[in-house]
Motif scaffolding. Structure first.
Motif, PDB file in Angstrom:
ATOM      1  N   TYR A   1     -12.584-125.907 -41.742  1.00 57.27           N
ATOM      2  CA  TYR A   1     -12.632-124.473 -42.041  1.00 57.27           C
ATOM      3  C   TYR A   1     -11.457-124.004 -42.880  1.00 57.27           C
ATOM      4  O   TYR A   1     -11.380-122.846 -43.228  1.00 57.27           O
TER       5      TYR A   1
ATOM      6  N   LEU B   1     -26.884-121.464 -45.036  1.00 61.53           N
ATOM      7  CA  LEU B   1     -26.204-122.484 -44.236  1.00 61.53           C
ATOM      8  C   LEU B   1     -24.707-122.418 -44.472  1.00 61.53           C
ATOM      9  O   LEU B   1     -24.286-122.626 -45.604  1.00 61.53           O
ATOM     10  N   PRO B   2     -23.885-122.094 -43.538  1.00 65.16           N
ATOM     11  CA  PRO B   2     -24.166-121.645 -42.184  1.00 65.16           C
ATOM     12  C   PRO B   2     -24.555-120.174 -42.206  1.00 65.16           C
ATOM     13  O   PRO B   2     -24.114-119.424 -43.070  1.00 65.16           O
ATOM     14  N   CYS B   3     -25.355-119.781 -41.263  1.00 60.93           N
ATOM     15  CA  CYS B   3     -25.895-118.415 -41.295  1.00 60.93           C
ATOM     16  C   CYS B   3     -25.179-117.455 -40.360  1.00 60.93           C
ATOM     17  O   CYS B   3     -25.507-116.280 -40.328  1.00 60.93           O
ATOM     18  N   SER B   4     -24.231-117.941 -39.577  1.00 63.10           N
ATOM     19  CA  SER B   4     -23.469-117.090 -38.663  1.00 63.10           C
ATOM     20  C   SER B   4     -24.436-116.289 -37.786  1.00 63.10           C
ATOM     21  O   SER B   4     -25.313-116.851 -37.156  1.00 63.10           O
ATOM     22  N   ASN B   5     -24.295-114.960 -37.779  1.00 62.88           N
ATOM     23  CA  ASN B   5     -25.126-114.131 -36.912  1.00 62.88           C
ATOM     24  C   ASN B   5     -26.397-113.633 -37.595  1.00 62.88           C
ATOM     25  O   ASN B   5     -27.076-112.763 -37.080  1.00 62.88           O
TER      26      ASN B   5
ATOM     27  N   ASP C   1     -26.967-122.765 -38.219  1.00 61.90           N
ATOM     28  CA  ASP C   1     -25.556-122.661 -37.869  1.00 61.90           C
ATOM     29  C   ASP C   1     -25.282-123.586 -36.696  1.00 61.90           C
ATOM     30  O   ASP C   1     -26.188-123.885 -35.907  1.00 61.90           O
TER      31      ASP C   1
ATOM     32  N   ASN D   1     -23.320-122.859 -34.193  1.00 66.47           N
ATOM     33  CA  ASN D   1     -23.029-122.080 -33.002  1.00 66.47           C
ATOM     34  C   ASN D   1     -24.310-121.531 -32.368  1.00 66.47           C
ATOM     35  O   ASN D   1     -24.977-120.668 -32.945  1.00 66.47           O
TER      36      ASN D   1
ATOM     37  N   ILE E   1     -26.715-118.151 -33.276  1.00 63.52           N
ATOM     38  CA  ILE E   1     -28.151-118.297 -33.556  1.00 63.52           C
ATOM     39  C   ILE E   1     -28.956-117.398 -32.614  1.00 63.52           C
ATOM     40  O   ILE E   1     -29.921-116.762 -33.034  1.00 63.52           O
TER      41      ILE E   1
ATOM     42  N   ASP F   1     -25.673-128.695 -37.245  1.00 64.99           N
ATOM     43  CA  ASP F   1     -24.339-128.938 -37.793  1.00 64.99           C
ATOM     44  C   ASP F   1     -24.487-129.838 -39.014  1.00 64.99           C
ATOM     45  O   ASP F   1     -24.609-131.049 -38.887  1.00 64.99           O
TER      46      ASP F   1
ATOM     47  N   CYS G   1     -24.744-121.435 -49.408  1.00 61.23           N
ATOM     48  CA  CYS G   1     -23.694-122.061 -48.600  1.00 61.23           C
ATOM     49  C   CYS G   1     -22.370-121.352 -48.844  1.00 61.23           C
ATOM     50  O   CYS G   1     -21.362-121.991 -49.134  1.00 61.23           O
TER      51      CYS G   1
ATOM     52  N   LEU H   1     -19.478-122.369 -46.230  1.00 62.81           N
ATOM     53  CA  LEU H   1     -19.433-123.753 -45.781  1.00 62.81           C
ATOM     54  C   LEU H   1     -18.259-124.462 -46.446  1.00 62.81           C
ATOM     55  O   LEU H   1     -18.129-124.458 -47.638  1.00 62.81           O
TER      56      LEU H   1
END
Length: 190
Positions: A15, A79-83, A107, A109, A113, A165, A187, A190
């Motif tokens: 990250y 991707l990633p889509c978070s909330n 995502d 998490n 999702i 992931d 992305c 990402l």
């Protein structure tokens, strides 16, 4: 990743260093089990990696629409889509262009999702104020309490969400869950 320092190195690696230094649990939290620290980090991630509606709108209109406008049912992956903010933003932009756009979000998490699938989002109030046009078009509904944005069913039905992931597994691992190739992949974080 069996220690706090190992987790910090993981965060910095995947990250960025600034995110690793930003994740600094208070003294009492440092004594939490590592899995609790990991859950806490990922639950706070959406507040640190905001989706920028303007950027999504610009890239969608400039680069994606010209490539997919002839497809009767284009597909986009976030991707990633978070909330789910970006996924829902893309679906709304598809409505604006009168496209039957399908948007998948993935995502790592599970909690994010679950939030995305619910369509009930808790956004900062200054951002909620900027969604007047989406409210008028019937894409979302505002509330006076949290969650303060409720995505309408007609937008939600164009979106699907998966826990995945991509850093550890390829998209081929979930190929049986997704329907064919994507016309565009976002992305941004990402």
């Amino acid at each position: 990743m069996h220690s706090f320092d190992g987790f910090r190195r993981y965060v910095e690696l995947y990250y960025g260093e600034d995110m690793g230094s930003a994740f600094n649990p208070k003294t009492k939290d440092r004594d939490l089990p590592l899995d609790a620290l990991v859950r806490k980090f990922f639950s706070q991630l959406p507040t640190r990696t905001r989706m920028f509606r303007e950027y999504v709108e610009y890239t969608f209109n400039e680069y994606v629409v010209p490539r997919i406008s002839q497809n009767p049912t284009p597909r986009v992956l976030s991707l990633p889509c978070s909330n789910g903010e970006e996924v829902y933003t893309l679906a709304m932009l598809g409505f604006d262009k009168e496209m039957y756009l399908h948007v998948d979000g993935m995502d790592v998490n599970q909690e994010l999702i679950a939030t995305a699938e619910s369509g009930e989002l808790s956004l900062p109030w200054d951002r909620v104020k900027k969604l007047g046009e989406q409210v008028e078009k019937g894409y979302v509904r505002r509330t006076n309490c949290l969650p303060n944005i409720i995505v309408k069913p007609r937008v939600k039905e164009r979106c699907r969400f998966f826990v995945h992931d991509i850093l550890l597994n390829s998209l081929e691992d979930i190929q049986n869950e997704i329907d064919g190739p994507y016309d565009a992949i976002y992305c941004l974080n990402l």
